[in-house]
Write an enzyme that holds these catalytic residues in place. Structure first.
Site, PDB file in Angstrom:
ATOM      1  N   CYS A  39      -1.648  -4.942   7.230  1.00  0.00           N
ATOM      2  CA  CYS A  39      -1.396  -3.516   7.889  1.00  0.00           C
ATOM      3  C   CYS A  39      -0.553  -3.919   9.299  1.00  0.00           C
ATOM      4  CB  CYS A  39      -2.528  -2.678   8.189  1.00  0.00           C
ATOM      5  SG  CYS A  39      -3.602  -2.732   6.774  1.00  0.00           S
ATOM      6  N   ASP A  79       2.380   2.526   2.670  1.00  0.00           N
ATOM      7  CA  ASP A  79       2.395   3.217   4.021  1.00  0.00           C
ATOM      8  C   ASP A  79       3.721   2.938   4.538  1.00  0.00           C
ATOM      9  OD1 ASP A  79      -0.011   4.141   3.471  1.00  0.00           O
ATOM     10  OD2 ASP A  79      -1.106   2.522   4.668  1.00  0.00           O
ATOM     11  N   CYS A 106       0.829  -1.271   0.041  1.00  0.00           N
ATOM     12  CA  CYS A 106       0.022  -0.209  -0.001  1.00  0.00           C
ATOM     13  C   CYS A 106       0.807   1.343  -0.040  1.00  0.00           C
ATOM     14  CB  CYS A 106      -0.968  -0.088   1.158  1.00  0.00           C
ATOM     15  SG  CYS A 106       0.086  -0.018   3.022  1.00  0.00           S
TER      16      CYS A 106
HETATM   17 FE1  FES Z   1      -1.407   0.373   4.338  1.00  0.00          FE
HETATM   18 FE2  FES Z   1      -2.785  -0.372   5.970  1.00  0.00          FE
HETATM   19  S1  FES Z   1      -3.522  -0.145   4.053  1.00  0.00           S
HETATM   20  S2  FES Z   1      -0.716  -0.144   6.308  1.00  0.00           S
END
Ligand code: FES
Length: 145
Positions: free
Chosen positions: A103, A35, A33
């Site tokens: 995540c 992140d 993602c």
């Molecule tokens: Fe990226 Fe949850 S969608 S850490």
């Protein structure tokens, strides 16, 4: 779709921030993602985690799992912190929706990366700790931005 505990930790995350001159710091990016999670550890001379802080550019589930994970490693020895897996954190939060399970890996991996950094700086070995696979590190980050 989120449990009360997840919502609580998402809305009131514990241990957000940074630690200056941290004993160990780990930054992990989630390839799925994009992140990013960073964990700071303050570890005393007896290898006890005195304090822990995190910063994230991540989704709500990442915030909640990191918040819970930091609570679970605080006051523990570096060896005990190894038992704080993403599974243990998810159980402590009464579960995560299946699509959000990845995540929860951010927190575990960032803690491991910070422990690795601490161990490397102090020339010690933490049983069961492997070199973080996806530590994007400071240099890589600069190139990315
Ligand atoms: Fe990226 Fe949850 S969608 S850490």
């Amino acid at each position: 779709m989120y449990t009360e505990k997840v919502m609580d930790h998402f809305q009131h995350p514990r241990n957000v921030g940074e630690i200056e001159n941290a004993s160990g710091m780990g930054t992990i990016g989630n390839a799925k993602c994009g992140d990013i999670m960073r964990i700071y550890l303050d570890i005393d001379e007896n290898q006890i985690i005195r304090d822990v802080k995190f910063k994230t550019f991540g989704c709500g589930a990442a915030v909640a799992t990191s918040s819970m994970a930091t609570e679970m490693v605080k006051g523990k020895s570096v060896q005990e912190a190894m038992a704080v897996t993403n599974k243990a954190v998810m159980e402590a939060l009464d579960g995560l929706p299946p699509v959000k399970v990845h995540c929860s890996l951010l927190a575990e991996e960032a803690i491991h990366a910070a422990l690795w950094d601490y161990a490397a700086k102090n020339g010690i070995k933490i049983e069961g700790l492997e070199k973080p696979k996806s530590d994007i590190g400071e240099e890589a980050e600069e190139e990315d931005y």
